[in-house]
Design a protein around this motif. Structure first.
Motif, short mmCIF file in Angstrom:
data_model
loop_
_atom_site.label_atom_id
_atom_site.label_comp_id
_atom_site.label_asym_id
_atom_site.label_seq_id
_atom_site.Cartn_x
_atom_site.Cartn_y
_atom_site.Cartn_z
N ASN A 19 0.84 -1.20 0.00
CA ASN A 19 0.00 0.00 0.00
C ASN A 19 0.88 1.26 0.00
O ASN A 19 1.85 1.36 0.74
N HIS A 20 0.52 2.22 -0.83
CA HIS A 20 1.28 3.47 -1.01
C HIS A 20 2.73 3.17 -1.41
O HIS A 20 3.65 3.92 -1.06
N PHE A 21 2.91 2.07 -2.13
CA PHE A 21 4.28 1.65 -2.48
C PHE A 21 4.18 0.68 -3.65
O PHE A 21 4.55 -0.49 -3.54
N GLY A 22 3.61 1.14 -4.77
CA GLY A 22 3.41 0.20 -5.87
C GLY A 22 3.49 0.84 -7.24
O GLY A 22 3.69 2.06 -7.38
N TRP A 23 3.35 0.00 -8.26
CA TRP A 23 3.52 0.43 -9.66
C TRP A 23 2.47 -0.20 -10.56
O TRP A 23 2.12 -1.39 -10.39
N PHE A 24 2.04 0.57 -11.56
CA PHE A 24 1.24 0.02 -12.65
C PHE A 24 2.21 -0.48 -13.72
O PHE A 24 3.02 0.30 -14.24
N THR A 25 2.10 -1.76 -14.05
CA THR A 25 2.97 -2.28 -15.11
C THR A 25 2.28 -2.22 -16.47
O THR A 25 2.92 -2.01 -17.49
N ASN A 26 0.96 -2.44 -16.46
CA ASN A 26 0.18 -2.40 -17.70
C ASN A 26 -1.18 -1.79 -17.41
O ASN A 26 -1.67 -1.85 -16.28
N LEU A 27 -1.77 -1.26 -18.46
CA LEU A 27 -3.12 -0.72 -18.34
C LEU A 27 -3.80 -1.01 -19.67
O LEU A 27 -3.46 -0.40 -20.69
N TYR A 28 -4.70 -1.97 -19.65
CA TYR A 28 -5.32 -2.41 -20.91
C TYR A 28 -6.65 -1.70 -21.14
O TYR A 28 -7.44 -1.54 -20.21
N ASP A 29 -6.89 -1.31 -22.37
CA ASP A 29 -8.22 -0.80 -22.70
C ASP A 29 -9.11 -1.96 -23.13
O ASP A 29 -8.67 -3.12 -23.13
N SER A 30 -10.35 -1.66 -23.50
CA SER A 30 -11.30 -2.76 -23.74
C SER A 30 -10.93 -3.59 -24.97
O SER A 30 -11.42 -4.71 -25.14
N GLU A 31 -10.03 -3.04 -25.82
CA GLU A 31 -9.58 -3.86 -26.96
C GLU A 31 -8.27 -4.59 -26.68
O GLU A 31 -7.70 -5.24 -27.57
N GLY A 32 -7.77 -4.43 -25.45
CA GLY A 32 -6.55 -5.15 -25.10
C GLY A 32 -5.26 -4.39 -25.38
O GLY A 32 -4.17 -4.93 -25.20
N ASN A 33 -5.37 -3.13 -25.82
CA ASN A 33 -4.15 -2.35 -26.03
C ASN A 33 -3.58 -1.91 -24.69
O ASN A 33 -4.33 -1.46 -23.81
N ASP A 34 -2.26 -2.00 -24.54
CA ASP A 34 -1.61 -1.53 -23.32
C ASP A 34 -1.34 -0.03 -23.45
O ASP A 34 -0.62 0.41 -24.35
N LEU A 35 -1.91 0.75 -22.52
CA LEU A 35 -1.80 2.21 -22.60
C LEU A 35 -0.59 2.76 -21.87
O LEU A 35 -0.32 3.96 -21.92
N VAL A 36 0.17 1.90 -21.17
CA VAL A 36 1.28 2.40 -20.36
C VAL A 36 2.36 3.11 -21.19
O VAL A 36 2.81 4.20 -20.81
N PRO A 37 2.78 2.57 -22.34
CA PRO A 37 3.80 3.29 -23.11
C PRO A 37 3.36 4.70 -23.51
O PRO A 37 4.12 5.66 -23.33
N GLU A 38 2.12 4.83 -23.96
CA GLU A 38 1.63 6.16 -24.34
C GLU A 38 1.55 7.09 -23.12
O GLU A 38 1.92 8.27 -23.20
N LEU A 39 1.11 6.52 -22.00
CA LEU A 39 1.01 7.33 -20.78
C LEU A 39 2.38 7.83 -20.34
O LEU A 39 2.54 9.00 -19.97
N LYS A 40 3.37 6.95 -20.40
CA LYS A 40 4.72 7.36 -19.98
C LYS A 40 5.20 8.51 -20.85
O LYS A 40 5.76 9.49 -20.33
#
Ligand code: NAD
Ligand code: G6P
Ligand code: MN
Length: 440
Positions: free
Chosen positions: A199-220
């Motif tokens: 808790n208060h010590f973590g990371w998002f590794t992936n974030l998938y949209d409803s089509e399965g695209n990972d949004l993390v690279p774009e977010l970064k």
């Protein structure tokens, strides 16, 4: 559709009016039969309770509602208990922040020495309250927001090992998801996260949209380009804008994943200490801001006897998250939420009995964590030291051990030096005499 009985512990919390308004908004999805607000502070409870009467008269007339400071009126035949208490109030939060800062250490509600102090205060009240709840309602689901959630979760795991209906949650991952939605210009409801840590010590590794695209690279790359703002930036105090701003610095230095904002205190403690004002901390900002606003606005509503003209703004993520978690359990929906659970292999190279924060499927049988697998050396190293700190903090409470407390603080990345750990510990003992066990 089944209707539920809910009790809210910490009924006088600054977050309560927002939660009550969201219960009205979501009443078709999660209908209530009975709602009880319980608090130990009569004055705070009466203001929020009378506000609630006006609100419900207009928006939830069918609801059986009451507020109380009596335990025997709080927990009979309850399905869900929502908890958000603060032992010692903002007065003690101010000390948690100012004592460490006065010696050049991070002073924060849930991180470092301040979080340690708050943790040792929360444990006793949380254990007592769970015992009270179980005396009256042995099957009620207990959904807990009370901080510091990591330490509270570990203490409850040890005290109630057989109790599978206590779930500790934190709204910060949801706040972050919504803020990703803002920068992407998309609705965060469509995102499916992969997240790991404590808790208060973590990371998002992936974030998938409803089509399965990972949004993390774009977010970064968006964050590196434009910086980062909370979804509700217009309503936030400066300290929160600074905190979200630090996500860009963390992404610049450590580019694998998207970090939880709280990691700023562990990764850049010296820099943050220089930026924080030891004479006016977040507790002061909250007392002068949210607390004042909420109680003044509630009093105005009570005086007018109607919600008309009420200008209360609240953090939707906080209240919707709590209610949606309850909804997923209540109707066995199996939705995915980031929650705090016993690891048991979810992060395969972290010990089983760690309370970790990961995405989990939430059904009537509780959370089933989604497997994260092995994590890399940097993250494992950071998590193991923080986990050892959390476990030793809880040991210190149960064993009443000064030495365990000193070990815990020495392991904390915001402190490190054992002389500094001893100094801050001694001052915190003095300040927390009324609340902490007496150390041997
Ligand atoms: P607050 O001081 O406004 O409210 C807390 C209320 O709890 C007060 O009215 C107080 O009288 C009451 N209380 C204290 N001890 C109690 C006890 N033993 N039994 C019943 N009531 C008790 O604080 P707040 O800022 O509104 O926050 C409330 C809690 O929610 C804090 O623990 C805070 O850290 C936590 N919180 C957690 C998250 C999360 O992500 N997990 C998010 C927001 C707030
Ligand atoms: C986030 C965190 C909570 C914390 C809160 C503090 O929501 O997830 O754990 O309690 O922020 O907010 P405050 O406005 O009181 O500093
Ligand atoms: Mn939190």
């Amino acid at each position: 559709m089944k209707k539920f009985n809910v009790t809210l512990v910490g009924g006088g919390s600054t977050w309560t009016p927002g939660l009550l308004q969201t219960l009205c908004k979501l009443k078709e999805r999660f209908p209530l039969n009975k709602l009880v607000l319980f608090d130990i502070n009569e004055e705070r409870q009466a203001v929020i309770g009378e506000f609630a009467k006006v609100l419900f008269k207009e928006e939830y007339p069918e609801l059986d509602f009451k507020y109380t400071t009596k335990i025997e009126e709080a927990y009979n035949e309850v399905d869900f208990v929502f908890m958000q208490m603060r032992t010692g109030g903002y007065e003690m939060r101010e000390k948690d922040e100012k004592i460490p800062l006065s010696m050049g250490l991070i002073g924060q509600e849930t991180c470092g020495a301040g979080g340690f102090a708050y943790g040792l205060r929360s444990i006793r009240d949380m254990i007592d309250t769970v015992n009270d709840i179980r005396y009256y309602s042995k099957d009620a689901w207990i959904l807990n927001y009370t901080n510091p959630a990591a330490i509270v979760a570990e203490a409850l795991r040890r005290e109630f090992p057989e109790d599978k209906r206590i779930l500790n949650i934190c709204d910060q991952p949801v706040n972050l998801l919504r803020s990703y939605g803002r920068i992407l210009g998309r609705d965060s409801k469509d995102f499916e996260p992969v997240y790991f840590g404590l808790n208060h010590f973590g990371w998002f590794t992936n974030l998938y949209d409803s089509e399965g695209n990972d949004l993390v690279p774009e977010l970064k790359s968006l964050i590196k380009e434009r910086g980062f703002l909370p979804v509700d930036a217009e309503q936030r105090d400066q300290s929160w804008l600074d905190t979200y701003g630090m996500v860009k610095n963390m992404c610049d230095d450590f580019s694998d994943y998207l970090p939880n904002t709280y990691l700023q205190y562990y990764l850049y403690p010296d820099y943050k200490v220089k930026k924080l004002n030891p004479d006016y901390t977040r507790a002061n900002e909250v007392m002068d801001g949210r607390e004042k606003r909420v109680f003044e606005e509630c009093k105005k509503v009570i005086e007018r006897g109607t919600m008309e003209g009420c200008e209360m703004v609240h953090n939707d993520a906080h209240s919707e998250f709590m209610i949606q978690v309850a909804e997923s359990i209540a109707y066995n929906q199996g939705k995915i939420f980031i929650v705090i659970v016993e690891n048991n292999g979810a992060i395969s190279n972290i010990q089983d009995d760690a309370m970790v924060e990961v995405a989990a499927v939430l059904t009537a049988n509780g959370p089933r964590a989604l497997r994260v697998g092995k994590i890399g050396t940097f993250y494992k190293g950071l998590i193991e030291a923080q986990l050892a700190y959390e476990k030793l903090a809880v040991d210190a409470y149960f064993e009443k051990s000064y030495e365990k407390a000193l070990q815990a603080l020495t392991l904390n990345r915001t402190i490190v030096d054992a002389y500094k750990a001893r100094k801050v510990l001694d001052e915190l003992i003095e300040a927390n005499k009324e609340y902490w066990p007496e150390f041997k």
